[in-house]
Scaffold this active site. Structure first.
Site: not given
Length: 241
Positions: A146, A111, A97, A107, A176, A93
Site C-alpha cells: 500500500h 487500459r 500465481h 492482479h 455472496h 492485463s
C-alpha cells in the site's frame, strides 16, 4: 504528450516486456511463451504465458489492441452516447500465481479506450489498477504494497490514493461470500482527471509502480518453508475466485 492508441500501445507493450523479464528473472527457470495474433484494423492480441516455474506456478501478461468500426451494442449499454462510434481499446492485463502459499497472487490491469465519430472530438478514458491476494498475511507485505500504491498516486493529488484504495476495496468485495478477495490496492475507471496528458501520466505511474510493489514481496516469500496443508489451503483459496 497526448494519449493516442498508438502511444498507449507502445507504452503498454514496453511495460509488458519489463514485467515478463522481471518475472522470468525471479523465477530463474521458466520462460514466457508468446502467441501473437494480428487482428482486424491493425489490432493485435499478444498473450504471454509462463507455466511450471520453480517460483511462479503460472502467470499471464497479456496485451491487446482492439480496433472496430462500430462499438457493439453490449459495450455501449452503459454508455449509450457511444453507440455507433468507431473505437480502439488498448489493454495490459496481468495475473501471477506463485507456487509458494506464503507468496501472494497479484492482479493488475492498465487500459485506454477511445471512441471516435467523424466531425467530433474523440471520447476517451483510462482505467486500471492492481491488487494483492495473500493466502497467509504478513503486515510488512501489506504495508509495502500500500505504501508503493500510495507513492504511485501522490504526484497527482493528496486525495487520489484514498479514493482509489476505497474503490478497489469496494470492487473486490465479494457480497455472496461476505468477504474481500484480498488486501486491495488501487482501482480506477473512466479516468480523465487533469486532462489527457495528466491522465496518461497517472496511468503510466500506476503501471510503473506495479513491479516495485510486488517483486520485493515475492522475493521475500518465495523460499519460505511450507507444509502440504498450507499448499492445499492455497489451492482452495484460489478456487474461490
Amino acid at each position: 504528450m497526448k494519449p493516442t492508441p498508438a502511444t498507449m500501445r507502445s507504452s503498454l507493450q514496453e511495460l509488458q516486456a519489463e514485467i515478463c523479464a522481471a518475472l522470468e528473472s525471479i523465477d530463474g527457470t521458466a520462460r514466457f511463451v508468446s502467441d501473437d495474433v494480428q487482428t482486424s484494423g491493425g489490432g493485435i492480441s499478444a498473450p504471454r504465458v509462463l507455466s511450471g516455474g520453480d517460483v511462479i506456478e503460472r502467470a499471464g501478461v497479456n496485451f491487446t489492441h482492439s480496433v472496430g468500426d462500430c462499438l457493439p451494442k453490449a459495450a455501449s449499454k452503459r454508455r449509450p452516447h457511444l453507440a455507433g462510434r468507431a473505437f480502439q481499446a488498448v489493454s495490459l492485463s496481468v495475473i501471477v500465481h506463485p507456487r509458494n502459499p506464503h507468496a501472494p497472487t497479484t492482479h493488475a490491469n492498465f487500459r485506454y479506450f477511445e471512441a471516435t465519430l467523424e466531425g467530433e472530438a474523440p471520447i476517451w478514458w483510462f482505467g486500471g489498477g492492481f491488487d494483492l491476494t495473500p493466502y497467509y498475511g504478513y503486515d510488512e507485505d501489506a504495508i509495502h504494497w500500500h505504501s508503493t500504491a500510495k507513492a504511485a498516486c501522490e504526484p497527482f493529488g493528496a486525495g487520489v490514493y484514498p479514493r482509489l484504495k476505497a474503490a478497489c476495496d469496494s470492487y473486490f468485495f465479494l457480497p455472496h461470500r461476505d468477504e474481500h478477495r484480498g488486501i486491495g490496492g488501487i482501482f480506477f475507471d473512466d479516468w480523465q482527471e487533469g486532462g489527457e496528458e495528466q491522465a496518461m501520466a497517472f496511468t503510466q505511474s500506476a503501471g510503473n509502480h506495479f513491479l516495485p510493489a510486488y517483486l520485493p514481496i515475492l522475493e521475500r516469500r518465495k523460499d519460505t518453508l511450507y507444509t502440504h496443508e498450507q499448499r492445499e489451503f492455497q489451492l482452495y483459496r484460489r478456487g474461490r475466485y
